[in-house]
Each structure stands twice: as C-alpha cells, then as structure tokens.
Design a protein around this motif. Sequence first.
Motif, mmCIF file in Angstrom:
data_model
loop_
_atom_site.group_PDB
_atom_site.id
_atom_site.type_symbol
_atom_site.label_atom_id
_atom_site.label_comp_id
_atom_site.label_asym_id
_atom_site.label_seq_id
_atom_site.Cartn_x
_atom_site.Cartn_y
_atom_site.Cartn_z
ATOM 1 N N ASN A 1 0.841 -1.195 0.000
ATOM 2 C CA ASN A 1 0.000 0.000 0.000
ATOM 3 C C ASN A 1 0.881 1.252 0.000
ATOM 4 N N LYS A 2 1.500 1.522 -1.113
ATOM 5 C CA LYS A 2 2.473 2.612 -1.233
ATOM 6 C C LYS A 2 1.867 3.992 -1.017
ATOM 7 N N LYS A 3 0.569 4.128 -1.143
ATOM 8 C CA LYS A 3 -0.086 5.428 -0.976
ATOM 9 C C LYS A 3 -0.064 5.883 0.481
ATOM 10 N N LEU A 4 0.041 4.938 1.406
ATOM 11 C CA LEU A 4 -0.031 5.273 2.824
ATOM 12 C C LEU A 4 1.300 5.680 3.436
ATOM 13 N N VAL A 5 2.395 5.406 2.751
ATOM 14 C CA VAL A 5 3.700 5.678 3.354
ATOM 15 C C VAL A 5 4.574 6.513 2.426
ATOM 16 N N ASN A 6 5.431 7.328 3.051
ATOM 17 C CA ASN A 6 6.360 8.140 2.252
ATOM 18 C C ASN A 6 7.572 7.281 1.862
ATOM 19 N N PRO A 7 8.405 7.784 0.932
ATOM 20 C CA PRO A 7 9.540 6.984 0.449
ATOM 21 C C PRO A 7 10.507 6.539 1.554
ATOM 22 N N PHE A 8 10.753 7.381 2.561
ATOM 23 C CA PHE A 8 11.659 6.982 3.645
ATOM 24 C C PHE A 8 11.081 5.798 4.413
ATOM 25 N N ILE A 9 9.816 5.898 4.783
ATOM 26 C CA ILE A 9 9.175 4.798 5.523
ATOM 27 C C ILE A 9 9.109 3.546 4.657
ATOM 28 N N GLN A 10 8.872 3.735 3.363
ATOM 29 C CA GLN A 10 8.837 2.596 2.430
ATOM 30 C C GLN A 10 10.177 1.850 2.461
ATOM 31 N N ARG A 11 11.286 2.599 2.421
ATOM 32 C CA ARG A 11 12.620 1.963 2.470
ATOM 33 C C ARG A 11 12.830 1.244 3.807
ATOM 34 N N CYS A 12 12.397 1.885 4.888
ATOM 35 C CA CYS A 12 12.523 1.258 6.209
ATOM 36 C C CYS A 12 11.722 -0.040 6.262
ATOM 37 N N LEU A 13 10.518 -0.005 5.722
ATOM 38 C CA LEU A 13 9.672 -1.205 5.718
ATOM 39 C C LEU A 13 10.310 -2.323 4.894
ATOM 40 N N GLU A 14 10.913 -1.955 3.778
ATOM 41 C CA GLU A 14 11.584 -2.967 2.950
ATOM 42 C C GLU A 14 12.752 -3.589 3.709
ATOM 43 N N ASP A 15 13.508 -2.758 4.433
ATOM 44 C CA ASP A 15 14.598 -3.290 5.262
ATOM 45 C C ASP A 15 14.048 -4.209 6.347
ATOM 46 N N CYS A 16 12.973 -3.787 6.971
ATOM 47 C CA CYS A 16 12.360 -4.593 8.034
ATOM 48 C C CYS A 16 11.824 -5.911 7.478
ATOM 49 N N PHE A 17 11.270 -5.839 6.278
ATOM 50 C CA PHE A 17 10.771 -7.066 5.647
ATOM 51 C C PHE A 17 11.905 -8.066 5.477
ATOM 52 N N ASP A 18 13.053 -7.590 5.009
ATOM 53 C CA ASP A 18 14.219 -8.470 4.852
ATOM 54 C C ASP A 18 14.663 -9.028 6.200
ATOM 55 N N LEU A 19 14.695 -8.177 7.208
ATOM 56 C CA LEU A 19 15.115 -8.620 8.547
ATOM 57 C C LEU A 19 14.178 -9.685 9.101
ATOM 58 N N TYR A 20 12.885 -9.452 8.983
ATOM 59 C CA TYR A 20 11.919 -10.424 9.495
ATOM 60 C C TYR A 20 11.871 -11.691 8.640
ATOM 61 N N SER A 21 12.108 -11.548 7.340
ATOM 62 C CA SER A 21 12.183 -12.740 6.483
ATOM 63 C C SER A 21 13.337 -13.639 6.921
ATOM 64 N N ASP A 22 14.451 -13.024 7.294
ATOM 65 C CA ASP A 22 15.599 -13.794 7.798
ATOM 66 C C ASP A 22 15.337 -14.356 9.190
ATOM 67 N N ALA A 23 14.508 -13.664 9.958
ATOM 68 C CA ALA A 23 14.229 -14.104 11.331
ATOM 69 C C ALA A 23 13.371 -15.368 11.370
ATOM 70 N N ILE A 24 12.539 -15.563 10.365
ATOM 71 C CA ILE A 24 11.643 -16.736 10.364
ATOM 72 C C ILE A 24 12.446 -18.041 10.436
ATOM 73 N N PRO A 25 13.417 -18.270 9.540
ATOM 74 C CA PRO A 25 14.195 -19.513 9.667
ATOM 75 C C PRO A 25 15.071 -19.539 10.927
ATOM 76 N N SER A 26 15.451 -18.373 11.414
ATOM 77 C CA SER A 26 16.243 -18.339 12.652
ATOM 78 C C SER A 26 15.435 -18.883 13.829
ATOM 79 N N VAL A 27 14.166 -18.500 13.894
ATOM 80 C CA VAL A 27 13.307 -19.003 14.980
ATOM 81 C C VAL A 27 13.080 -20.506 14.819
#
Length: 192
Positions: A96-122
């Motif tokens: 939902n790109k309309k709800l977030v500005n470009p900075f938050i979008q980049r942060c969310l993408e970073d967080c997505f990668d971090l949490y994607s890596d966390a799933i197999p770690s758990v």
Amino acid sequence: MSSSSMPLSPLRLSLLFLLFTFHTTTTTAQGLINTTCKTCSQNNPNIKFNFCTTSLQSSPASQCAGDLHTLGTISIKLIQSNVTDTNCFIKQLIKNKKLVNPFIQRCLEDCFDLYSDAIPSVEQAMENYDLERFVDANVELSSVMDAATTCEDGFKEKRGVVSPLMKRNGDTFQLSAMALSIMGMLQTGSQY
C-alpha cells in the motif's frame, strides 16, 4: 433419600475426577507461569511481568504446562507466530504505497528483509531448543532480537518519523528476551 446422600455413579466419579484434575493442572500451570515470569522480569529489565504472563497464558498449551522446558517451547512458538505475522503485516504495508512516504517505504523494505531472515532463525532455534542445544538456540534468538532492534532503529534515522512497527518490534524483542531468560534458567538449573 436426598441427592447428597446418593452414591455417586462411576460416570459421575469420573467427571468429578476430571474436573479436579483439570483445576489442579490449571492452577499448577498458572503458578509455574507466574513464578517463571516473576523471575524473568526480576532478572531482565526488558521483560515486563504482565506481558510475560499474558503472552504465555495466550497459548492453549500453557494450561497443561508442567515444567519450565514446556514454557520455553511455548515462548519460542510465540516468537515464531509473532515474527511470521509481523512479516506478513510489513508485506501488506509495503504493497500500500499510498499510505507511506519513500523513507518509511525503504525502512519497511529493510524490516521485511530482517523479518524474512528471522523466520528460519526461529525455526532453527526451536530445533536446537528441542535438542537441548541451548547455546545454539540462544544465538538464533539473539539474532531475532537484533532484527527487531535494527528494524526499529531504521525509523529513528529520520527525525519526526514514527515507526508503524514499534509495538510489533517491542513484542518480538520482549518475547525473545523471555525465551532467552527461560533457557538461561534451564542451563543453570536455577529454575527459581
């Protein structure tokens, strides 16, 4: 003959026994949760007693928890659910790109990668925990804590930005701290 003096049928006796056993088990499990959470919160300022008890009680399996090892299993499963759910939530926010500005979008993408890596770690942490390889499980869960912290810190890089993941990151961090605390008790044998 009054109903109070009638002999109890085998079925009624069985039902009474089951009710008594359920009540005793639930009471014992609740005491175990309270004692464990008290110890965790006293030993680690990142763990809040109420969060700990509420989280552990939210799992249906906790009603039958008879030992600390079972509570550790429950806590890791809670992390697994939290991390998986947060990853899905982030994915929806990114779409939902309309709800977030470009900075938050980049942060969310970073967080997505971090949490994607966390799933197999758990998942690996659970495997190691089941095998009582607590040191390895500790490393995996510590990486999950780091993922939540790194995700949250990303939003702080720009003044005035409020993280849409603040609560979720905090929950992930605190659930991981609980599991690590429980493992620490199991390793040292100092259950209370």
